[in-house]
Enzyme design. Structure first.
Site, PDB file in Angstrom:
ATOM      1  N   ALA A  79      46.322  38.129  19.875  1.00  0.00           N
ATOM      2  CA  ALA A  79      45.993  37.447  18.622  1.00  0.00           C
ATOM      3  C   ALA A  79      46.016  35.930  18.785  1.00  0.00           C
ATOM      4  CB  ALA A  79      46.988  37.855  17.551  1.00  0.00           C
ATOM      5  N   LYS A  80      46.755  35.458  19.778  1.00  0.00           N
ATOM      6  CA  LYS A  80      46.866  34.019  20.074  1.00  0.00           C
ATOM      7  C   LYS A  80      47.172  33.218  18.816  1.00  0.00           C
ATOM      8  CE  LYS A  80      44.354  34.446  24.383  1.00  0.00           C
ATOM      9  NZ  LYS A  80      43.769  35.789  24.338  1.00  0.00           N
ATOM     10  N   ARG A  81      48.211  33.659  18.088  1.00  0.00           N
ATOM     11  CA  ARG A  81      48.624  32.982  16.881  1.00  0.00           C
ATOM     12  C   ARG A  81      49.588  31.846  17.205  1.00  0.00           C
ATOM     13  NH1 ARG A  81      44.800  36.030  15.531  1.00  0.00           N
ATOM     14  NH2 ARG A  81      44.847  37.270  13.629  1.00  0.00           N
TER      15      ARG A  81
END
Lengths: 273, 273
Positions: free
Chosen positions: B92-94
């Site tokens: 998700a690379k949040r």
């Protein structure tokens, strides 16, 4: 929306206010919980109460995702409800390899029809460029954020004696013009604001961190304003949760109004002629 | 899942394969499009065909979000279908200010029950720590990614003569132990792999970029393996789109099998005793 249109809206409304729609099911007035879609219901009332006072709305995507598929639907209805002349920001902080950023761009620009998305710069050019394929859609790139953790990496000095956030601002200008690129500059970092303005004299900055996080609107406006205003100052909690009873819409309007009036004053005072 | 359990699975299956579920409605075999939920249908068949050959599944969240609320439901069903002893990664690379990262953590850990989330480091400590509140849940922090843009900022040298990705690896070890923290190290960056291993000798690395992006499995394994293997090598397109006809499951299995057998060989050869 173009930069010129955005500036026109700012002049007309005497406001550079962005209202953050960080809508948390646990914080909205309890009388709304009986509605079929309480989050949308809340947003609708907030939008009705503030649309003439602000030039942008910024839903924080995390708050909608946390509700699962229903949250996605609330977001969709919210976007459809926002008047077309108000700039919309998907505060999503995405950024991934090219084919993946492309899909995020499709989601926010095609599916939801946002005007802009916030993007994290860590993965570089090919993670940002897929968001730039439509001339009227914007990337708002994280540069110097408002949180304490901004010190961990953004303020690392490079061997060229530049901070990482300065490298981000300089390099990213090779990827897009000021007509499609803004920067996130936290209101709590006014100590660096002039430095940032020197690096990007004509760009718009999205400025979070006024209010709950402690930044000063006067200082930001004095140090950051350019000829097209160049500022979108976000306020979320202070406006949308100004009240919690049946009169929450009035309370929200009152706080938005207070900020807009302060902004009208600063536009008069600090907008270069 | 604990690090010890993960290593146990690796030994038992003789595999450190992670299958990337980058499921694109435009790429799945056309005979599945008649199913009520074609994306879940495809994932289900892929999982059945590969579950004994891999130790992790990594849905790329962008692909599900691009489908709107329906995509969110496909993801939910996919997570419920993955066998409990297989590690799951929300790619998700949040990463956002504390209260927002907290909500993302809630979404991926509580709502979907993922074991881990990929997180972008740009916003620093307070954007990462909210993902670390449960002892059996993991953060997989971007360090040195596989895409060309990784050169733009990750390879900037600091005034201490450290690359930014090295600063990320060093500083983040103050936030979490090797029992909760992994790093993304692109397979295309084997030139830096020994350097990275020296900085994080006992951590697991999630390694994307083998296959479609050109990284070498042998090189990664030789340079990167530690006593607990310490590697999860992701392959997505090469496996899930190995075939496109009625036999796509067999084709996917064949490709996963080929990688697993190669991995069995490298575990024999490179796992330090």
């Amino acid at each position: 929306m173009t930069r010129a249109e955005l500036f026109q809206n700012i002049q007309q409304k005497e406001s550079y206010l962005c209202v953050g729609l960080d809508t948390d099911i646990k914080k909205i007035p309890s009388h709304l919980l009986a509605a079929p879609d309480p989050i949308f219901e809340f947003n609708k009332i907030i939008i009705d109460a503030t649309a003439d006072l602000c030039v942008a709305y910024k839903p924080n995507i995390a708050f909608y995702e946390a509700q699962g598929p229903k949250g996605w639907e609330s977001l969709e209805k919210t976007l459809a409800y926002i008047p077309k002349d108000i700039f919309t920001i998907a505060d999503a902080k995405r950024g991934d390899i090219g084919n993946t950023s492309e899909l995020y761009a499709r989601t926010f620009f095609d599916y939801f029809n946002f005007d802009s998305v916030t993007v994290a710069p860590y993965m570089g050019a090919d993670s940002v460029k897929p968001f730039l394929i439509k001339p009227d859609k914007w990337v708002i790139l994280l540069a110097l954020t408002s949180n304490p953790g901004s010190q961990d990496f953004q303020l690392i000095s490079s061997e060229n004696s530049k901070y990482l956030f300065e490298e981000v601002i300089q390099k990213s200008q090779q990827w897009a013009t000021k007509e499609q690129l803004m920067y996130v500059i936290g209101a709590t970092r006014t100590d660096y604001l002039q430095r940032v303005r020197a690096l990007a004299p004509e760009h718009f900055f999205l400025v979070p961190g006024v209010g709950a996080q402690g930044g000063s609107l006067e200082e930001i406006s004095r140090l950051g304003m350019n000829k097209q205003c160049g500022l979108l100052v976000n306020s979320a909690r202070n406006i949308i949760y100004a009240g919690n009873g049946p009169d929450f819409a009035q309370q929200a309007r009152q706080e938005a109004r207070r900020m807009q009036q302060e902004m009208a004053e600063y536009l008069e005072k600090y907008l270069p002629v």
